[in-house]
Design a protein around this motif. Structure first.
Motif, PDB file in Angstrom:
ATOM      1  N   SER A 173       0.830  -1.210   0.000  1.00  0.00           N
ATOM      2  CA  SER A 173       0.000   0.000   0.000  1.00  0.00           C
ATOM      3  C   SER A 173       0.864   1.259   0.000  1.00  0.00           C
ATOM      4  O   SER A 173       0.457   2.302  -0.518  1.00  0.00           O
ATOM      5  N   ILE A 174       2.065   1.180   0.571  1.00  0.00           N
ATOM      6  CA  ILE A 174       2.969   2.334   0.608  1.00  0.00           C
ATOM      7  C   ILE A 174       3.684   2.516  -0.727  1.00  0.00           C
ATOM      8  O   ILE A 174       3.813   3.633  -1.244  1.00  0.00           O
ATOM      9  N   THR A 175       4.164   1.391  -1.307  1.00  0.00           N
ATOM     10  CA  THR A 175       5.047   1.480  -2.469  1.00  0.00           C
ATOM     11  C   THR A 175       4.368   1.128  -3.791  1.00  0.00           C
ATOM     12  O   THR A 175       4.831   1.575  -4.860  1.00  0.00           O
ATOM     13  N   GLY A 176       3.319   0.296  -3.756  1.00  0.00           N
ATOM     14  CA  GLY A 176       2.723  -0.199  -4.986  1.00  0.00           C
ATOM     15  C   GLY A 176       3.643  -1.108  -5.770  1.00  0.00           C
ATOM     16  O   GLY A 176       3.439  -1.334  -6.962  1.00  0.00           O
ATOM     17  N   SER A 177       4.665  -1.675  -5.087  1.00  0.00           N
ATOM     18  CA  SER A 177       5.676  -2.480  -5.765  1.00  0.00           C
ATOM     19  C   SER A 177       5.729  -3.888  -5.178  1.00  0.00           C
ATOM     20  O   SER A 177       5.978  -4.058  -3.978  1.00  0.00           O
ATOM     21  N   SER A 178       5.532  -4.893  -6.027  1.00  0.00           N
ATOM     22  CA  SER A 178       5.694  -6.273  -5.580  1.00  0.00           C
ATOM     23  C   SER A 178       7.153  -6.585  -5.283  1.00  0.00           C
ATOM     24  O   SER A 178       7.455  -7.462  -4.468  1.00  0.00           O
ATOM     25  N   GLY A 179       8.066  -5.883  -5.966  1.00  0.00           N
ATOM     26  CA  GLY A 179       9.485  -6.078  -5.692  1.00  0.00           C
ATOM     27  C   GLY A 179       9.837  -5.695  -4.263  1.00  0.00           C
ATOM     28  O   GLY A 179      10.605  -6.388  -3.593  1.00  0.00           O
ATOM     29  N   MET A 180       9.274  -4.590  -3.773  1.00  0.00           N
ATOM     30  CA  MET A 180       9.514  -4.185  -2.383  1.00  0.00           C
ATOM     31  C   MET A 180       8.893  -5.189  -1.421  1.00  0.00           C
ATOM     32  O   MET A 180       9.462  -5.500  -0.379  1.00  0.00           O
ATOM     33  N   VAL A 181       7.724  -5.703  -1.783  1.00  0.00           N
ATOM     34  CA  VAL A 181       7.101  -6.735  -0.943  1.00  0.00           C
ATOM     35  C   VAL A 181       7.998  -7.965  -0.889  1.00  0.00           C
ATOM     36  O   VAL A 181       8.160  -8.600   0.166  1.00  0.00           O
ATOM     37  N   GLY A 182       8.626  -8.303  -2.025  1.00  0.00           N
ATOM     38  CA  GLY A 182       9.506  -9.464  -2.071  1.00  0.00           C
ATOM     39  C   GLY A 182      10.706  -9.341  -1.154  1.00  0.00           C
ATOM     40  O   GLY A 182      11.290 -10.352  -0.746  1.00  0.00           O
ATOM     41  N   LEU A 183      11.091  -8.108  -0.799  1.00  0.00           N
ATOM     42  CA  LEU A 183      12.211  -7.921   0.119  1.00  0.00           C
ATOM     43  C   LEU A 183      11.923  -8.506   1.498  1.00  0.00           C
ATOM     44  O   LEU A 183      12.861  -8.778   2.259  1.00  0.00           O
TER      45      LEU A 183
END
Length: 421
Positions: free
Chosen positions: A47-57
């Motif tokens: 919700s903060i980043t809109g990035s699945s890559g950041m979620v993958g971290l």
């Protein structure tokens, strides 16, 4: 007849021991609370980043402390009073959960803060779990350890179903801060159960809990073939046979679910833990099995066959998607039940074939293997699906599990012949 029927259900004798009963009962609410955070952290990051890559971290920030502190935490559990260590780490989990609540309540929206808090939480978890399991032989007679391990896994699997479902439903209604607050509150149940334990000093502790102690634990493991093979069999099952990374693609491409998830994805994701719960509820037989080595091999073989059959269903989905979805779900449930049995027997072998001064360190290795295997599987299955498609990646992985299990059974008869006691 009534006695035989009762024997089908979970062996609940360990719950007659007050210390174990308190820990197990507290874990029911704590596991659900922890799963709320498991859902909330990636959802908040997205919700903060809109990035699945950041979620993958979160995978990286979770795996590194899990490996480092899993091994070191096992060494700590072999050198200090295990009740005291459980008190400290459970309190650490309470504090980190409260910090999750605070950052959400203040609306900080700092993804790096979230990742650091997640890593800190996983560090406390990695020390807490080996200690919690290593204490079991001091609480229960050896004959009840298979039942105790099955009861514990049943609760963990039930939480893996209930937590995400409840968390996913509550995020739009209550927001992230309330989910973190609920997790914090549920942890006090476990803290109370740990506080009620009597002191649990180590029998004949050796050395200090540093790198040398960790290394000595690994050397001990390498010198005990049955223990080493129990880890190898689990890695074969998880690395080759855990297709969870393919569930989004399978749900969408094979069974017509929406890209963003949907009912098909939820059912696929819940099927394996649902099978583990059913395996635990109807797991009264595990306490009556003496040939635990061959029982592990058969359980892993059933897991592999179930994954191979699930891949077969995915391949036939274009001709009968609803029927094949039902068949695939059934096979995943069967696999989950087999995995529960395998884990109960492997954990029992590890507890009973290890002396008290080394149980913590080997439980630390157990946590690393259990957590690391599925993460390796995510990478391998994802790559295989890019080349061969999800049906072949899933089914082929199941066939590799069967082949690997057969090789272990043929080359290492000592494991096949291992008996309890």
């Amino acid at each position: 007849m009534v006695r035989k029927f009762r024997g089908l259900f979970a062996d609940t004798r360990p719950l007659q021991t007050p210390d174990f009963r308190r820990l197990w009962t507290a874990n029911i609410v704590t596991v659900i609370g922890a799963q709320l955070t498991v859902v909330a952290v990636p959802a908040q990051i997205y919700s903060i980043t809109g990035s699945s890559g950041m979620v993958g971290l979160t995978g990286l920030f979770g795996l590194v402390p899990l490996v480092v502190f899993g091994l070191w935490g096992g060494a700590l559990a072999d050198h200090m009073d295990r009740r005291r260590l459980l008190e400290v780490t459970t309190l650490g989990l309470v504090v980190t959960s409260a910090l999750f609540w605070l950052q959400a309540f203040l609306g900080l929206n700092d993804v790096w803060l979230l990742l650091v808090l997640f890593a800190l939480q996983q560090a406390f978890f990695a020390i807490n779990q080996p200690t919690r399991t290593a204490i079991l032989p001091k609480l229960l007679p050896a004959g009840q350890l298979p039942a105790a391990n099955a009861l514990n896994m049943t609760v963990m699997s039930a939480g893996a179903i209930a937590g995400p479902l409840v968390g996913g439903a509550l995020i739009p209604v209550l927001g992230y801060s309330w989910l973190y607050l609920l997790d914090t509150a549920t942890l006090f149940a476990t803290l109370y159960a740990v506080w009620k334990l009597p002191p649990r000093p180590i029998d004949n502790p050796q050395g200090a809990p540093g790198l040398r102690s960790v290394w000595e634990g690994l050397v001990y493991l390498a010198g005990h073939k049955v223990l080493l093979l129990s880890f190898l069999v689990d890695l074969i099952a998880m690395v080759f046979g855990m297709p969870r990374a393919l569930f989004p693609e399978i749900a969408h491409e094979a069974f017509g679910g929406p890209v963003g998830g949907g009912l098909e994805f939820a059912l696929l994701f819940a099927a394996i833990p649902a099978g583990a719960v059913l395996g635990g509820v109807f797991g009264g037989w595990v306490s009556r099995v003496n040939r635990q080595g061959v029982a592990v091999l058969w359980a892993v073989a059933v897991w592999g066959a179930a994954m191979a059959a699930a891949g077969f269903a995915v391949g036939l989905a274009p001709w009968a998607p609803r029927a094949m979805l039902g068949f695939a779900l059934g096979m995943l449930i069967v696999g989950g039940a087999a995995d529960m049995a395998s884990a109960a027997f492997r954990q029992t072998i590890l507890l009973t074939a290890t002396d008290d001064a080394r149980r913590g360190r080997l439980q630390g290795v157990f946590i690393v293997v259990v957590a690391g295997g599925p993460r390796i599987a995510d990478v391998l299955h994802g790559g295989a699906a890019e080349v061969a498609g999800p049906a072949w990646a899933t089914g082929g992985g199941g066939l590799l599990v069967l082949a690997g299990t057969a090789v272990v059974a043929l080359l290492f008869p000592a494991f096949r012949r291992y008996r309890a006691g």
